[in-house]
Design an enzyme around this catalytic site. Structure first.
Site, PDB file in Angstrom:
ATOM      1  N   PHE A   1      -7.804 -17.320 -22.965  1.00  0.00           N
ATOM      2  CA  PHE A   1      -9.005 -16.811 -22.415  1.00  0.00           C
ATOM      3  C   PHE A   1     -10.214 -16.286 -23.489  1.00  0.00           C
ATOM      4  O   PHE A   1     -11.269 -17.000 -23.293  1.00  0.00           O
ATOM      5  CB  PHE A   1      -8.924 -15.520 -21.604  1.00  0.00           C
TER       6      PHE A   1
ATOM      7  N   TRP B   1      -2.373 -12.055 -30.728  1.00  0.00           N
ATOM      8  CA  TRP B   1      -2.370 -12.813 -29.653  1.00  0.00           C
ATOM      9  C   TRP B   1      -3.514 -13.782 -29.561  1.00  0.00           C
ATOM     10  O   TRP B   1      -4.542 -13.306 -29.571  1.00  0.00           O
ATOM     11  CB  TRP B   1      -2.449 -12.045 -28.123  1.00  0.00           C
TER      12      TRP B   1
ATOM     13  N   ASP C   1     -11.630 -20.906 -18.894  1.00  0.00           N
ATOM     14  CA  ASP C   1     -10.199 -20.493 -19.428  1.00  0.00           C
ATOM     15  C   ASP C   1      -9.645 -21.422 -18.304  1.00  0.00           C
ATOM     16  O   ASP C   1      -9.023 -20.682 -17.229  1.00  0.00           O
ATOM     17  CB  ASP C   1      -9.881 -19.348 -19.260  1.00  0.00           C
TER      18      ASP C   1
ATOM     19  N   ARG D   1       6.196 -17.171 -19.140  1.00  0.00           N
ATOM     20  CA  ARG D   1       5.236 -16.463 -18.290  1.00  0.00           C
ATOM     21  C   ARG D   1       5.381 -16.667 -17.078  1.00  0.00           C
ATOM     22  O   ARG D   1       5.196 -17.964 -16.675  1.00  0.00           O
ATOM     23  CB  ARG D   1       4.117 -16.344 -18.956  1.00  0.00           C
TER      24      ARG D   1
ATOM     25  N   HIS E   1       3.298 -11.151 -15.266  1.00  0.00           N
ATOM     26  CA  HIS E   1       1.861 -10.819 -15.303  1.00  0.00           C
ATOM     27  C   HIS E   1       1.486 -10.368 -13.915  1.00  0.00           C
ATOM     28  O   HIS E   1       2.101 -10.874 -12.697  1.00  0.00           O
ATOM     29  CB  HIS E   1       0.878 -12.152 -15.670  1.00  0.00           C
TER      30      HIS E   1
ATOM     31  N   ASP F   1      -1.101 -18.276 -27.147  1.00  0.00           N
ATOM     32  CA  ASP F   1      -0.994 -18.549 -25.568  1.00  0.00           C
ATOM     33  C   ASP F   1      -1.306 -20.053 -25.508  1.00  0.00           C
ATOM     34  O   ASP F   1      -2.214 -20.460 -25.756  1.00  0.00           O
ATOM     35  CB  ASP F   1      -1.919 -17.692 -25.116  1.00  0.00           C
TER      36      ASP F   1
HETATM   37  C1  SPV Z   1      -5.240 -14.881 -22.060  1.00  0.00           C
HETATM   38  O1  SPV Z   1      -5.761 -13.694 -22.954  1.00  0.00           O
HETATM   39  O2  SPV Z   1      -5.783 -15.813 -22.450  1.00  0.00           O
HETATM   40  C2  SPV Z   1      -4.285 -14.589 -21.099  1.00  0.00           C
HETATM   41  C3  SPV Z   1      -3.820 -13.211 -20.249  1.00  0.00           C
HETATM   42  O3  SPV Z   1      -3.563 -15.638 -20.726  1.00  0.00           O
HETATM   43  S1  SPV Z   1      -5.045 -13.479 -18.883  1.00  0.00           S
HETATM   44  O4  SPV Z   1      -6.274 -13.776 -19.379  1.00  0.00           O
HETATM   45  O5  SPV Z   1      -4.780 -12.153 -18.248  1.00  0.00           O
HETATM   46  O6  SPV Z   1      -4.588 -14.509 -18.049  1.00  0.00           O
HETATM   47 MG    MG Z   2      -4.389 -17.143 -21.362  1.00  0.00          MG
END
Ligand code: SPV
Ligand code: MG
Length: 298
Positions: A44, A40, A54, A155, A186, A81
């Site tokens: 963030f 992934w 982020d 999402r 989420h 992402d």
């Molecule tokens: C990320 O890992 O960037 C995500 C998940 O989008 S969250 O941080 O929970 O938004």
């Molecule tokens: Mg993200």
């Protein structure tokens, strides 16, 4: 086999696909070495390694640059992402072309308004795009891909934004109808109840994706019974690296010499192995062997 095919095959053959979060090529490689199914490339974690919020601050090109380094380093598929898709449907279209060309296996886009803020931020600004506008992005993404197996993960942030279960379900159904290949639901609750409720109610056929950062008690053996197919461990590598660097820097700053460092750090050999330093030797030998054969050296 392309990474797109590998991801599709894993979805068919495994009951749960486990995805490890990464923020650069090294962390992605470690995710692969530990046997995860995919990487992934999270907004963030990547933003954090640039010491930036982020919050749609980094550009698509900057995210793509980091993500490409992960693709180049790994054999397992990379799931990118892509936040809100960096703009409207036209931006999404451009983005899909770029990410697919880079060898990414799947992209995830979320139904928030650009610029977005991280979903787990206390009192963060969480504004939803209209269903229609997000469906337009899904249509644009589908139209832009060359390989129809390139996955578009839709999402929904309906639960994050406080719009409730009905809205989340309605949006997931609309996104499935628009042609998304998977739905990411989420949640920022500290237990998995609302994710289970969603999973048991929505009735869709697409693989369901979760990111259980805020409800870490969820167990692997609970996923199957709720038909949750993909679990993303989004940011644990980033937080582990941050914690480890803080500990060792604290020790160094309070020490007379490096030999006092108790913090367990990787050996130089570990890092040489990761960056394939030992393969250089083999390459040198191969070149020498060929130069000899061609009579350049004795
Ligand atoms: C990320 O890992 O960037 C995500 C998940 O989008 S969250 O941080 O929970 O938004
Ligand atoms: Mg993200």
């Amino acid at each position: 086999m392309s990474s797109i095919e590998i991801l599709r095959q894993k979805l068919e053959s495994k009951s749960v696909v486990r995805v490890g979060g990464a923020f650069d090529a090294m962390s992605a490689k470690l995710v692969e070495m530990h046997g995860f199914d995919a990487v992934w490339a999270g907004s963030f974690a990547i933003s954090a390694t640039h010491a930036l919020p982020d919050a749609s601050i980094m550009t698509m090109t900057e995210f793509l640059h980091v993500t490409t380094s992960m693709v180049d380093a790994c054999n397992i598929p990379v799931i990118a992402d892509c936040d809100t898709g960096f703009g409207g449907p036209t931006n999404v279209s451009h983005m899909v072309k770029k990410y697919e060309n880079a060898g990414v296996a799947a992209i995830s886009i979320e139904d928030k308004i650009f610029p977005k803020q991280n979903s787990l931020l206390e009192d963060g600004k969480q504004e939803l795009l209209s269903e229609k506008e997000f469906v337009a992005k899904i249509i644009a993404a589908k139209d832009a891909r060359r390989n129809s197996d390139f996955m578009i993960i839709a999402r929904t942030e309906a639960l994050i934004a406080g719009f409730g279960m009905n809205e989340a379900i309605q949006r997931a159904r609309a996104y499935e109808k628009a042609g998304a290949d998977a739905i990411l639901i989420h949640s920022k609750k500290n237990n998995p109840d609302e994710v289970f409720e969603f999973a048991d109610t929505w009735g869709g056929k697409l693989p369901l994706v979760i990111v259980p950062t805020s409800y870490p008690t969820i167990k692997l053996n609970e996923l199957k019974s709720h038909k949750i197919k993909i679990i993303i461990y989004a940011n644990q590598t980033l937080r582990a690296a941050h914690a480890a660097m803080n500990r060792v820097l604290e020790q160094i700053s309070n020490s007379e010499s490096l030999s006092e460092i108790k913090e367990e750090i990787s050996s130089m050999e570990d890092i040489f192995h990761l960056q394939k330093m030992y393969e250089l030797k083999k390459q040198e030998e191969m070149i020498e062997h060929n130069l000899k054969k061609m009579g350049y050296i004795n």
